[in-house]
Scaffold this motif. Structure first.
Motif, PDB file in Angstrom:
ATOM      1  N   PRO A  45     -58.448 127.160  52.075  1.00 40.63           N
ATOM      2  CA  PRO A  45     -57.725 128.071  52.982  1.00 40.63           C
ATOM      3  C   PRO A  45     -58.530 128.407  54.234  1.00 40.63           C
ATOM      4  O   PRO A  45     -57.951 128.617  55.300  1.00 40.63           O
ATOM      5  CB  PRO A  45     -57.507 129.326  52.122  1.00 40.63           C
TER       6      PRO A  45
ATOM      7  N   ASP B  34     -58.216 125.354  56.468  1.00 41.82           N
ATOM      8  CA  ASP B  34     -56.845 124.916  56.717  1.00 41.82           C
ATOM      9  C   ASP B  34     -56.246 125.665  57.908  1.00 41.82           C
ATOM     10  O   ASP B  34     -55.309 126.444  57.756  1.00 41.82           O
ATOM     11  CB  ASP B  34     -56.017 125.155  55.438  1.00 41.82           C
ATOM     12  N   ARG B  35     -56.778 125.397  59.059  1.00 37.78           N
ATOM     13  CA  ARG B  35     -56.314 126.035  60.293  1.00 37.78           C
ATOM     14  C   ARG B  35     -54.813 125.812  60.510  1.00 37.78           C
ATOM     15  O   ARG B  35     -54.094 126.673  60.988  1.00 37.78           O
ATOM     16  CB  ARG B  35     -57.107 125.405  61.447  1.00 37.78           C
ATOM     17  N   ASP B  36     -54.335 124.622  60.139  1.00 35.23           N
ATOM     18  CA  ASP B  36     -52.972 124.232  60.481  1.00 35.23           C
ATOM     19  C   ASP B  36     -51.920 124.663  59.456  1.00 35.23           C
ATOM     20  O   ASP B  36     -50.738 124.369  59.627  1.00 35.23           O
ATOM     21  CB  ASP B  36     -52.896 122.705  60.653  1.00 35.23           C
ATOM     22  N   GLY B  37     -52.348 125.299  58.373  1.00 33.98           N
ATOM     23  CA  GLY B  37     -51.377 125.780  57.391  1.00 33.98           C
ATOM     24  C   GLY B  37     -50.716 124.670  56.594  1.00 33.98           C
ATOM     25  O   GLY B  37     -49.538 124.730  56.289  1.00 33.98           O
ATOM     26  N   LEU B  38     -51.493 123.651  56.250  1.00 37.55           N
ATOM     27  CA  LEU B  38     -50.931 122.516  55.512  1.00 37.55           C
ATOM     28  C   LEU B  38     -51.236 122.576  54.013  1.00 37.55           C
ATOM     29  O   LEU B  38     -50.842 121.695  53.257  1.00 37.55           O
ATOM     30  CB  LEU B  38     -51.471 121.208  56.105  1.00 37.55           C
ATOM     31  N   LEU B  39     -51.973 123.585  53.591  1.00 33.44           N
ATOM     32  CA  LEU B  39     -52.379 123.774  52.192  1.00 33.44           C
ATOM     33  C   LEU B  39     -53.155 122.572  51.662  1.00 33.44           C
ATOM     34  O   LEU B  39     -53.162 122.311  50.453  1.00 33.44           O
ATOM     35  CB  LEU B  39     -51.165 124.058  51.294  1.00 33.44           C
TER      36      LEU B  39
ATOM     37  N   LEU C 106     -52.560 125.508  67.668  1.00 36.78           N
ATOM     38  CA  LEU C 106     -53.400 125.750  66.477  1.00 36.78           C
ATOM     39  C   LEU C 106     -54.832 125.303  66.751  1.00 36.78           C
ATOM     40  O   LEU C 106     -55.796 125.972  66.378  1.00 36.78           O
ATOM     41  CB  LEU C 106     -52.830 124.987  65.276  1.00 36.78           C
TER      42      LEU C 106
ATOM     43  N   GLN D 116     -45.862 123.785  56.962  1.00 40.15           N
ATOM     44  CA  GLN D 116     -46.672 124.467  57.964  1.00 40.15           C
ATOM     45  C   GLN D 116     -45.961 125.711  58.505  1.00 40.15           C
ATOM     46  O   GLN D 116     -46.581 126.779  58.630  1.00 40.15           O
ATOM     47  CB  GLN D 116     -46.877 123.461  59.094  1.00 40.15           C
TER      48      GLN D 116
ATOM     49  N   GLU E  61     -46.146 128.383  55.790  1.00 40.68           N
ATOM     50  CA  GLU E  61     -47.482 128.971  55.621  1.00 40.68           C
ATOM     51  C   GLU E  61     -47.883 129.807  56.843  1.00 40.68           C
ATOM     52  O   GLU E  61     -48.392 130.921  56.703  1.00 40.68           O
ATOM     53  CB  GLU E  61     -48.502 127.854  55.369  1.00 40.68           C
TER      54      GLU E  61
ATOM     55  N   ARG F 272     -48.725 133.809  57.234  1.00 45.24           N
ATOM     56  CA  ARG F 272     -49.934 134.353  57.872  1.00 45.24           C
ATOM     57  C   ARG F 272     -49.571 135.314  59.004  1.00 45.24           C
ATOM     58  O   ARG F 272     -50.289 136.270  59.267  1.00 45.24           O
ATOM     59  CB  ARG F 272     -50.804 133.220  58.419  1.00 45.24           C
TER      60      ARG F 272
END
Lengths: 529, 262
Positions: A241, A244-249, B178, B211, B214, B218
Motif C-alpha cells: 500500500p 502503490d501510488r496508483d491505487g492498483l492494489l 498520480l 484504480q 481504490e 483514499r
C-alpha cells in the motif's frame, strides 16, 4: 513365311495399348502420391521436464489420426539455448510454425511483433474441435479458464492476442512423505511458518542422531531464488500500500524500481530487514554452498532422500514423482501469520503462492507457409479433447474450462485465497534480479547478518534500478516505434477504402496501443531523471 | 448478377494494388509490402512519395542522412490542404519526436501545433495533439510546476474532438497526475471520463475500474469506491487481484458502517 503373330498392325496396336496403360498408371501414381502427400508443421518449445513432451505427443497422435494429411513434428529445445536458437531461426527464416515464447525471456522483447502473427480474430470464433462438447459455440478465447490473462498483461500489442496457452501452474513445496514421517513421527505437514520452524527444530534433533545430516530444503541457486523471492514479497506485504501510488492494489516493475530511486523504500526498513532475516532462516536450512548448485542438483538431493522438501514450480512434479522411490506430496506454501515472531508485523494477510493464470504459450510464426494448418493444430491442442489428452499425459493442469483433472493435478492450481502483490523486489528486471543471489553470502556464515546484506543491497540497488528502468523504457519504445509505419499505412487504407470501418477501428486500436507504450516510455524516462 | 459484378473495383487497379501494399505494412510484413509496391503502376506521385517514406519507417532505426532526406520529402508533401499533406506534416513531427537519435521535442511540438492550426479537423492533427500532450506531460523541462504542466495539457483536450483520442490523452493526464502526486480530486475526473468512454483493451480496463475504486476510497468518496469495487468483482471474475479487492471491499464496508457512509 511370316508367323501370324508378327503382323505389324498387331504390334502397333499392342504398343499403343501398352502406352495407354502406362500413361494411366503413371497418372494414377502421380495423383495417388499427391493425395497421400502430407504437410509437416513444426512446433518448438523448451519444456524438457518429464510430462509436456509426452502430453504433446498424445495430442499430436490424435490430431494426425483426425487429419492424415498433416504431420506435426515436436521439437524440444534445451532451455539453456532456446533464446539463441529461436532468434537464429527467425532471422534465418527457418523457424518452426508454432513456437513457445514467454514475455519474461530476457533480450527477446522485439521478437513477438517482428515474427509472430496475432490470432485475435480467430480467438473470437468458436473452436470447431469443441463441437459436441459443452464448449460448442463458445468463442475460443472464452474457453480458456483465464481468458488468456497473460496475453492481456503482456501482449506485444495491447488489444491483440498472439498466443494460446496449454496449462496452469504454481509453486509448491514438494515433500518426501516417508522421510517426513521418519523425522517427525507423523504425516502432519506445516501450513504456517511457525509450524515450519518447529519442523526445522525436529529435524535438527533428528540430525544429531545421524552421521550425515538431512536438509529441510533441497538447495540450489534456482530453487532458493524462487523460494526467497516469493517469501520476501509475501512477508513484506504491508509495503505494497505504501508503494502503490496508483491505487492498483499490486505493484508493477516501475513502481518497485522508481519507488526505490525516489526513496520510498530501501532494504534497511524494518519490514525488509525482517524479510531478509526470514531468508537467513531459509538459507540455514539448505546445505552449505547451495548457491553454486543448479536446480537439477537440488532435485537429485531431494530424490536421493537427503532433504525433506524441495520448493519448485509445479511443472517439475512429474519428474519428481516418476523418479522418486517415495511418495511425493505437493504442499501449499506455509504462510506467515500475524503472530509470527519474525515477519508477523509486516503482513497484510496470506499471500498467493502462484496464480490461476494459464501459461505454456504457443505463438504462430508470421512467416509460416502453413498458417492455416498451424492454426488448425493450435485449435485442436486447446480443444476440450486435445487439452484433456495433454493434461492427462503431462500431469500439468489444463488451461481449458471443464477439462477434468485428477486430484493430484488439481492440487497444483492455486485458488484465489491470498494477496497477489505483483512484482517482487528482485524480479523487476534483469539487473535487480541478480542482486540477491550475488550478495546472499553476506547473510549467512559467522560474519553474515541481515543488516550487512541490506547495506550491500542498498549500495548496489540504485544502479540496478536505473538500468532496469532504462531497459523497461527501451522495451516500451521498441513496442511504440514500429507502429508509426503501421498507423500511417492504415491511414492510407482509410483514404483508399473509406467505406471500410474495420480500417478505422484497427487504426484507433493501434494508436491507443502506441499512445500507451509511448507515454510509458516517456514516464520511465522522467522517473530516471 | 451483372450489376453486382460491376460494383467490384477493377482487379489490378492501382488503387487496389496500393491498398494491398498498405495492408502488408499494417500487418508488419514490410518485405511483402516492398515487393507489392514495386508492382504498383500509375500511382499518384504524392501517394508514391508518401509510400516511400512509410516504407522507410518500416526499417528502423533510420540513420542521419536518410532522416534528412525523408524530412525533405515530407516537407514537400506537407504543402497543400489534403489528407496526404496533413499526414506528411504529422510524420515530420514524428521524425523529430521519436526517430532522431536525439529527439527534438521542441521542434516536434512546433510541428504538431502547426498541424493543428492548418488542419484542425484532420485526424492527423488530432493525433498530433495527443502526442504533444504526452511530450508536455513528461519530456519537456518547462513548466517546472506540475500543476501548470497538467493544466497546459488539459487545455489541449478542448481541441480534440475524436472520442478515442480524447480518452487516450485523458488517461495519461490522470496517470501523470498520480505520477506528480497531484490531489486525487484533480486526477479522478480524468480517469472516470476515460473509463466511461470505453474501447480499451489489455489490462487497462481492469486497472482503471480498480484504480478508480481504490483512489475514491483514499479520497473519502466511499459510495463511489464501493460501486467501482463491486463492479470490478462482477466484471473481472478471473482477475488475479480478486482476493485483494474482496478484502478492500470488506474493509470499506466496515469503515462505512463506522463512519456512516461518505
Amino acid at each position: 513365311m511370316k508367323s501370324r503373330i508378327f503382323q505389324p498392325k498387331l504390334v502397333v496396336y499392342a504398343a499403343l495399348a501398352f502406352y495407354m496403360v502406362l500413361t494411366v498408371w503413371v497418372h494414377l501414381r502421380v495423383v495417388g502420391s499427391q493425395m497421400s502427400r502430407t504437410v509437416t508443421i513444426r512446433l518448438a518449445h523448451w519444456q524438457n521436464e518429464v510430462g509436456p513432451a509426452a502430453g504433446l505427443n498424445a495430442v499430436i497422435a490424435r490430431y494426425e489420426e483426425l487429419n492424415p494429411a498433416v504431420h506435426v513434428k515436436q521439437m524440444v529445445i534445451p532451455p539453456s539455448v532456446y533464446r539463441q536458437w529461436l532468434r537464429t531461426n527467425f532471422v534465418g527464416e527457418n523457424a518452426a510454425d508454432i513456437v513457445e515464447y514467454g514475455a519474461w525471456l530476457q533480450g527477446m522483447s522485439d521478437i513477438p511483433v517482428r515474427y509472430f502473427a496475432p490470432i485475435t480474430a480467430e480467438l473470437q470464433e468458436p473452436n470447431p474441435y469443441n463441437r459436441g462438447t459443452a464448449l460448442e459455440g463458445v468463442p475460443w478465447l472464452k474457453t480458456f479458464t483465464d481468458e488468456l490473462l497473460e496475453q492481456r498483461m503482456n501482449s506485444p500489442e495491447p488489444g491483440q492476442y498472439y498466443a494460446v496457452t496449454l496449462a496452469r501452474g504454481s509453486f509448491r513445496l514438494f515433500s518426501n512423505r516417508q522421510l517426513l514421517r521418519e523425522v517427525t513421527g507423523s504425516d502432519q505437514v506445516p501450513t504456517t511458518l511457525i509450524e515450519l520452524r518447529a519442523m526445522a527444530e525436529q529435524l535438527s534433533a533428528y540430525n544429531r542422531t545421524r552421521q550425515s545430516p538431512l536438509a529441510l530444503f533441497a538447495g540450489s541457486k534456482d530453487t532458493a531464488t524462487l523460494l526467497m523471492g516469493m517469501y520476501l514479497t509475501g512477508t513484506t506485504s504491508c509495503m505494497v500500500p505504501k508503494l502503490d501510488r496508483d491505487g492498483l492494489l499490486s505493484l508493477y516493475a516501475h513502481h518497485v524500481l522508481g519507488g526505490y530511486l525516489q526513496g520510498k523504500w530501501n532494504f534497511q526498513q524494518p519490514a525488509l530487514l525482517a524479510g531478509l532475516t526470514l531468508l537467513g532462516e531459509f538459507s540455514a536450512q539448505m546445505k552449505p554452498g547451495f548457491q553454486q548448485l543448479s536446480r537439477d542438483e537440488a532435485m537429485r538431493e531431494f530424490l536421493h532422500g537427503d532433504a525433506l522438501f524441495i520448493f519448485a514450480q509445479t511443472g517439475t512434479a512429474m519428474t519428481l514423482r516418476e523418479q522418486a522411490s517415495f511418495r511425493v506430496d505437493a504442499l501449499r506454501a506455509p504462510q506467515p501469520t500475524k503472530d509470527d515472531p519474525v515477519v508477523g508485523s509486516y503482513i497484510l494477510g496470506p499471500f498467493a503462492d502462484g496464480n490461476d493464470m494459464t501459461s505454456f504459450g504457443f505463438y504462430l510464426n508470421k512467416r509460416s507457409p502453413l498458417k492455416t494448418e498451424a492454426i488448425d493444430f493450435m485449435r485442436f491442442l486447446t480443444s476440450e479433447e486435445g487439452n484433456a489428452l495433454f493434461s492427462a499425459k503431462s500431469g500439468w493442469p489444463p488451461s481449458i474450462r471443464g477439462v477434468p483433472m485428477s486430484r493430484e493435478v488439481a492440487a497444483f492450481v492455486s485458488p484465489a485465497d491470498g494477496y497477489m502483490l505483483g512484482i517482487g523486489y528482485f524480479s523487476a528486471g534483469g539487473n535487480s534480479r541478480d542482486l540477491l543471489a550475488r550478495n546472499l553470502y553476506r547473510l549467512t556464515g559467522p560474519q553474515g547478518s541481515p543488516a550487512k546484506l541490506a547495506l550491500a543491497l542498498d549500495e548496489q540497488m540504485p544502479e540496478a534500478a536505473r538500468a532496469d528502468l532504462a531497459a523497461l523504457a527501451r522495451d516500451a519504445w521498441l513496442a511504440a516505434l514500429p507502429q508509426d509505419a503501421r498507423i500511417a499505412a492504415l491511414g492510407g487504407l482509410v483514404r483508399a477504402q473509406p467505406e471500410q470501418s474495420a480500417h478505422l477501428l484497427a487504426r484507433e486500436q493501434l494508436e491507443a496501443a502506441q499512445n500507451q507504450s509511448e507515454a510509458r516510455a516517456l514516464m520511465l524516462g522522467r522517473q530516471m531523471k | 448478377m451483372q450489376a453486382g459484378v460491376s460494383c467490384i473495383p477493377a482487379v489490378g487497379s492501382a488503387a487496389s494494388e496500393l491498398a494491398e501494399v498498405w495492408n502488408y505494412v499494417a500487418n508488419s510484413q514490410p518485405v511483402e509490402a516492398r515487393s507489392a509496391l514495386r508492382l504498383v503502376e500509375l500511382i499518384d506521385s504524392r501517394e508514391r512519395a508518401l509510400a516511400d517514406v512509410i516504407m522507410a519507417l518500416t526499417r528502423l532505426p533510420i540513420t542521419g542522412d536518410r532522416l534528412r532526406a525523408l524530412d525533405l520529402s515530407l516537407t514537400g508533401l506537407a504543402v497543400g490542404s489534403d489528407d496526404i499533406s496533413a499526414q506528411a506534416l504529422y510524420l515530420r513531427a514524428r521524425l523529430h519526436q521519436v526517430h532522431l537519435a536525439s529527439p527534438n521535442y521542441a521542434r516536434a511540438g512546433e510541428l504538431y501545433r502547426e498541424l493543428a492550426k492548418r488542419h484542425p479537423a484532420s485526424h492527423w492533427a488530432q493525433l498530433g495533439l495527443v502526442k504533444l500532450g504526452l511530450i508536455a506531460l513528461y519530456a519537456l523541462t518547462e513548466p517546472v510546476d506540475a500543476a501548470d504542466r497538467l493544466a497546459e495539457v488539459t487545455a489541449l483536450l478542448d481541441a480534440i474532438t475524436e472520442p478515442a483520442l480524447r480518452r487516450d490523452l485523458q488517461i495519461q493526464i490522470g496517470w501523470a497526475g498520480l505520477f506528480y502526486d497531484r490531489p486525487l480530486d484533480e486526477v479522478l475526473p480524468h480517469l472516470i471520463a476515460a473509463e466511461r468512454e470505453g474501447g480499451l483493451f489489455g489490462l487497462i480496463p481492469e486497472d482503471l475500474v480498480l484504480q478508480i475504486g481504490e483512489l475514491s476510497q483514499r479520497a473519502g468518496n466511499f459510495e463511489q469506491a464501493r460501486s467501482y469495487f463491486e463492479r470490478f468483482l462482477r466484471e473481472y471474475p478471473v482477475s488475479l487481484r480478486r482476493y485483494s479487492v474482496e478484502q478492500r471491499l470488506l474493509e470499506l464496508v466496515r469503515r462505512m458502517k463506522v463512519e456512516g457512509g461518505s
